[in-house]
Write a protein that holds these residues in place. Sequence first.
Motif, PDB file in Angstrom:
ATOM      1  N   SER A 147       0.841  -1.193   0.000  1.00 54.03           N
ATOM      2  CA  SER A 147       0.000   0.000   0.000  1.00 54.03           C
ATOM      3  C   SER A 147       0.874   1.241   0.000  1.00 54.03           C
ATOM      4  CB  SER A 147      -0.958   0.006   1.196  1.00 54.03           C
ATOM      5  OG  SER A 147      -0.235   0.018   2.399  1.00 54.03           O
ATOM      6  N   LYS A 148       0.252   2.393  -0.264  1.00 52.66           N
ATOM      7  CA  LYS A 148       0.960   3.668  -0.296  1.00 52.66           C
ATOM      8  C   LYS A 148       0.624   4.475   0.951  1.00 52.66           C
ATOM      9  CE  LYS A 148       1.124   4.099  -5.315  1.00 52.66           C
ATOM     10  NZ  LYS A 148       0.730   4.917  -6.481  1.00 52.66           N
ATOM     11  N   PHE A 149       1.631   5.205   1.438  1.00 53.50           N
ATOM     12  CA  PHE A 149       1.463   6.059   2.602  1.00 53.50           C
ATOM     13  C   PHE A 149       1.870   7.477   2.252  1.00 53.50           C
ATOM     14  CE2 PHE A 149       2.030   1.906   4.467  1.00 53.50           C
ATOM     15  CZ  PHE A 149       1.183   1.918   5.556  1.00 53.50           C
ATOM     16  N   THR A 150       1.127   8.445   2.729  1.00 51.36           N
ATOM     17  CA  THR A 150       1.562   9.834   2.665  1.00 51.36           C
ATOM     18  C   THR A 150       2.021  10.230   4.055  1.00 51.36           C
ATOM     19  OG1 THR A 150      -0.010  10.342   0.908  1.00 51.36           O
ATOM     20  CG2 THR A 150       0.897  12.204   2.131  1.00 51.36           C
ATOM     21  N   LEU A 151       3.313  10.552   4.176  1.00 46.36           N
ATOM     22  CA  LEU A 151       3.905  10.864   5.472  1.00 46.36           C
ATOM     23  C   LEU A 151       4.188  12.355   5.559  1.00 46.36           C
ATOM     24  CD1 LEU A 151       6.426   7.905   5.632  1.00 46.36           C
ATOM     25  CD2 LEU A 151       4.166   8.051   6.641  1.00 46.36           C
ATOM     26  N   SER A 152       4.036  12.903   6.738  1.00 46.59           N
ATOM     27  CA  SER A 152       4.252  14.336   6.934  1.00 46.59           C
ATOM     28  C   SER A 152       5.388  14.578   7.915  1.00 46.59           C
ATOM     29  CB  SER A 152       2.971  14.998   7.439  1.00 46.59           C
ATOM     30  OG  SER A 152       2.561  14.405   8.655  1.00 46.59           O
ATOM     31  N   GLY A 153       6.064  15.711   7.732  1.00 49.36           N
ATOM     32  CA  GLY A 153       7.158  16.087   8.610  1.00 49.36           C
ATOM     33  C   GLY A 153       7.479  17.560   8.411  1.00 49.36           C
ATOM     34  N   THR A 154       8.613  18.016   8.910  1.00 50.58           N
ATOM     35  CA  THR A 154       9.060  19.392   8.724  1.00 50.58           C
ATOM     36  C   THR A 154      10.505  19.380   8.258  1.00 50.58           C
ATOM     37  OG1 THR A 154       9.678  19.519  11.057  1.00 50.58           O
ATOM     38  CG2 THR A 154       7.502  20.336  10.464  1.00 50.58           C
ATOM     39  N   ASP A 155      10.855  20.337   7.384  1.00 52.25           N
ATOM     40  CA  ASP A 155      12.230  20.415   6.909  1.00 52.25           C
ATOM     41  C   ASP A 155      13.080  21.186   7.909  1.00 52.25           C
ATOM     42  OD1 ASP A 155      11.659  23.082   6.524  1.00 52.25           O
ATOM     43  OD2 ASP A 155      11.486  22.921   4.341  1.00 52.25           O
ATOM     44  N   ALA A 156      14.348  21.446   7.539  1.00 53.26           N
ATOM     45  CA  ALA A 156      15.283  22.105   8.457  1.00 53.26           C
ATOM     46  C   ALA A 156      14.828  23.514   8.819  1.00 53.26           C
ATOM     47  CB  ALA A 156      16.676  22.142   7.832  1.00 53.26           C
ATOM     48  N   ASN A 157      14.023  24.140   7.964  1.00 55.97           N
ATOM     49  CA  ASN A 157      13.535  25.492   8.243  1.00 55.97           C
ATOM     50  C   ASN A 157      12.203  25.502   8.978  1.00 55.97           C
ATOM     51  OD1 ASN A 157      15.745  26.635   6.853  1.00 55.97           O
ATOM     52  ND2 ASN A 157      14.703  26.278   4.893  1.00 55.97           N
ATOM     53  N   ASN A 209       9.414  24.188   7.830  1.00 55.58           N
ATOM     54  CA  ASN A 209       8.294  24.174   6.891  1.00 55.58           C
ATOM     55  C   ASN A 209       7.708  22.771   6.777  1.00 55.58           C
ATOM     56  OD1 ASN A 209       8.715  26.926   6.159  1.00 55.58           O
ATOM     57  ND2 ASN A 209      10.407  26.265   4.843  1.00 55.58           N
ATOM     58  N   PRO A 210       6.384  22.677   6.715  1.00 59.14           N
ATOM     59  CA  PRO A 210       5.770  21.347   6.585  1.00 59.14           C
ATOM     60  C   PRO A 210       6.102  20.730   5.223  1.00 59.14           C
ATOM     61  CG  PRO A 210       4.106  23.054   6.400  1.00 59.14           C
ATOM     62  CD  PRO A 210       5.382  23.738   6.756  1.00 59.14           C
ATOM     63  N   ILE A 211       6.277  19.411   5.227  1.00 55.29           N
ATOM     64  CA  ILE A 211       6.573  18.691   3.993  1.00 55.29           C
ATOM     65  C   ILE A 211       5.865  17.348   4.035  1.00 55.29           C
ATOM     66  CG2 ILE A 211       8.696  17.654   4.895  1.00 55.29           C
ATOM     67  CD1 ILE A 211       9.858  17.937   2.065  1.00 55.29           C
ATOM     68  N   GLN A 212       5.450  16.872   2.886  1.00 54.44           N
ATOM     69  CA  GLN A 212       4.813  15.557   2.782  1.00 54.44           C
ATOM     70  C   GLN A 212       5.515  14.752   1.704  1.00 54.44           C
ATOM     71  OE1 GLN A 212       0.611  16.135   2.052  1.00 54.44           O
ATOM     72  NE2 GLN A 212       0.168  16.048   4.228  1.00 54.44           N
ATOM     73  N   THR A 213       5.584  13.449   1.920  1.00 48.86           N
ATOM     74  CA  THR A 213       6.140  12.555   0.911  1.00 48.86           C
ATOM     75  C   THR A 213       5.334  11.272   0.879  1.00 48.86           C
ATOM     76  OG1 THR A 213       8.169  11.506   0.094  1.00 48.86           O
ATOM     77  CG2 THR A 213       7.789  11.439   2.472  1.00 48.86           C
ATOM     78  N   GLU A 214       5.271  10.657  -0.280  1.00 47.28           N
ATOM     79  CA  GLU A 214       4.543   9.406  -0.421  1.00 47.28           C
ATOM     80  C   GLU A 214       5.535   8.254  -0.534  1.00 47.28           C
ATOM     81  OE1 GLU A 214       0.648   8.763  -2.744  1.00 47.28           O
ATOM     82  OE2 GLU A 214       2.205   8.035  -4.101  1.00 47.28           O
ATOM     83  N   LEU A 215       5.358   7.249   0.296  1.00 46.17           N
ATOM     84  CA  LEU A 215       6.210   6.068   0.278  1.00 46.17           C
ATOM     85  C   LEU A 215       5.355   4.838  -0.012  1.00 46.17           C
ATOM     86  CD1 LEU A 215       8.554   6.548   3.381  1.00 46.17           C
ATOM     87  CD2 LEU A 215       9.117   6.901   0.981  1.00 46.17           C
ATOM     88  N   MET A 216       5.944   3.892  -0.711  1.00 49.01           N
ATOM     89  CA  MET A 216       5.297   2.610  -0.956  1.00 49.01           C
ATOM     90  C   MET A 216       5.698   1.649   0.155  1.00 49.01           C
ATOM     91  SD  MET A 216       3.423   0.682  -2.986  1.00 49.01           S
ATOM     92  CE  MET A 216       3.462   1.374  -4.639  1.00 49.01           C
ATOM     93  N   GLN A 217       4.719   1.036   0.790  1.00 48.24           N
ATOM     94  CA  GLN A 217       4.983   0.031   1.816  1.00 48.24           C
ATOM     95  C   GLN A 217       4.717  -1.343   1.220  1.00 48.24           C
ATOM     96  OE1 GLN A 217       1.871  -1.131   4.548  1.00 48.24           O
ATOM     97  NE2 GLN A 217       2.944  -2.910   3.798  1.00 48.24           N
ATOM     98  N   GLN A 218       5.753  -2.167   1.196  1.00 49.40           N
ATOM     99  CA  GLN A 218       5.621  -3.551   0.759  1.00 49.40           C
ATOM    100  C   GLN A 218       6.127  -4.414   1.903  1.00 49.40           C
ATOM    101  OE1 GLN A 218       8.197  -2.770  -2.610  1.00 49.40           O
ATOM    102  NE2 GLN A 218       6.546  -3.356  -3.993  1.00 49.40           N
ATOM    103  N   SER A 219       5.325  -5.353   2.349  1.00 46.63           N
ATOM    104  CA  SER A 219       5.729  -6.138   3.509  1.00 46.63           C
ATOM    105  C   SER A 219       5.262  -7.580   3.394  1.00 46.63           C
ATOM    106  CB  SER A 219       5.169  -5.529   4.804  1.00 46.63           C
ATOM    107  OG  SER A 219       3.766  -5.700   4.865  1.00 46.63           O
ATOM    108  N   ILE A 220       5.988  -8.433   4.098  1.00 43.37           N
ATOM    109  CA  ILE A 220       5.504  -9.774   4.396  1.00 43.37           C
ATOM    110  C   ILE A 220       4.895  -9.675   5.785  1.00 43.37           C
ATOM    111  CG2 ILE A 220       6.117 -12.178   4.820  1.00 43.37           C
ATOM    112  CD1 ILE A 220       6.361 -11.333   1.891  1.00 43.37           C
ATOM    113  N   GLN A 221       3.624  -9.961   5.877  1.00 38.65           N
ATOM    114  CA  GLN A 221       2.880  -9.784   7.119  1.00 38.65           C
ATOM    115  C   GLN A 221       2.447 -11.142   7.657  1.00 38.65           C
ATOM    116  OE1 GLN A 221      -1.431  -8.105   7.645  1.00 38.65           O
ATOM    117  NE2 GLN A 221      -0.016  -6.405   7.410  1.00 38.65           N
TER     118      GLN A 221
END
Length: 196
Positions: free
Chosen positions: A84-94, A96-108
């Motif tokens: 599945s895909k995740f949209t993750l949020s965080g802040t940069d060095a300044n 400022n809010p930032i978001q990135t999308e990561l693909m999660q692939q797992s053996i569950q």
Amino acid sequence: MKKILLMMAMVVAGMGLHAQEVEWGVKGGLTYNMTDLGLKSAVNTSGEVFSGERNNNGWHLGLAVRDEFTKNFYIQLDGLYNQSKFTLSGTDANGNPIQTELMQQSIQTNLTPGIKVFHFLRVQGGLNGNIWLDDAYADTFGRFQLGYQLGVGVDLGPLTFDIGYNASFKDNRGDWNGIPLSQNRGELLMSVGILL
């Protein structure tokens, strides 16, 4: 991690020794990411799924083994590939809010004791483990994560229908390209399967 995998292997080996009836089969379905952890969020997400307000973020497919110790008590072990895909949020060095999308692939893997009600309705809960296959996700949050699963299911002959809520025991926090990220990993799995 080795101790957890060894424990799961011992449980699977022991399942065949005390079993009244062991069934196995395939299962698969849709995965829905959740914005917050907790049962309240799981209930809200379930309502959004059934009303069509929330789309699935991925899918899962794998094997299931169910050991029925008595008419009403069983232990089920699932081994699934989950993507599945995740949209993750965080802040940069300044700051400022930032978001990135990561693909999660797992053996569950799910190891869930359960109780049958009226011979066709099931309620279950147990451990949920993930080994992340995607390097970007694993490098940010770690390769392995342990959590729990709560779920309900219905059996209609060999067909099984399940709704499972998976969550981790702790919040995910990590560093991605120098940016601190956090993700409350919670997901809803809606599955259909067939047991032989």
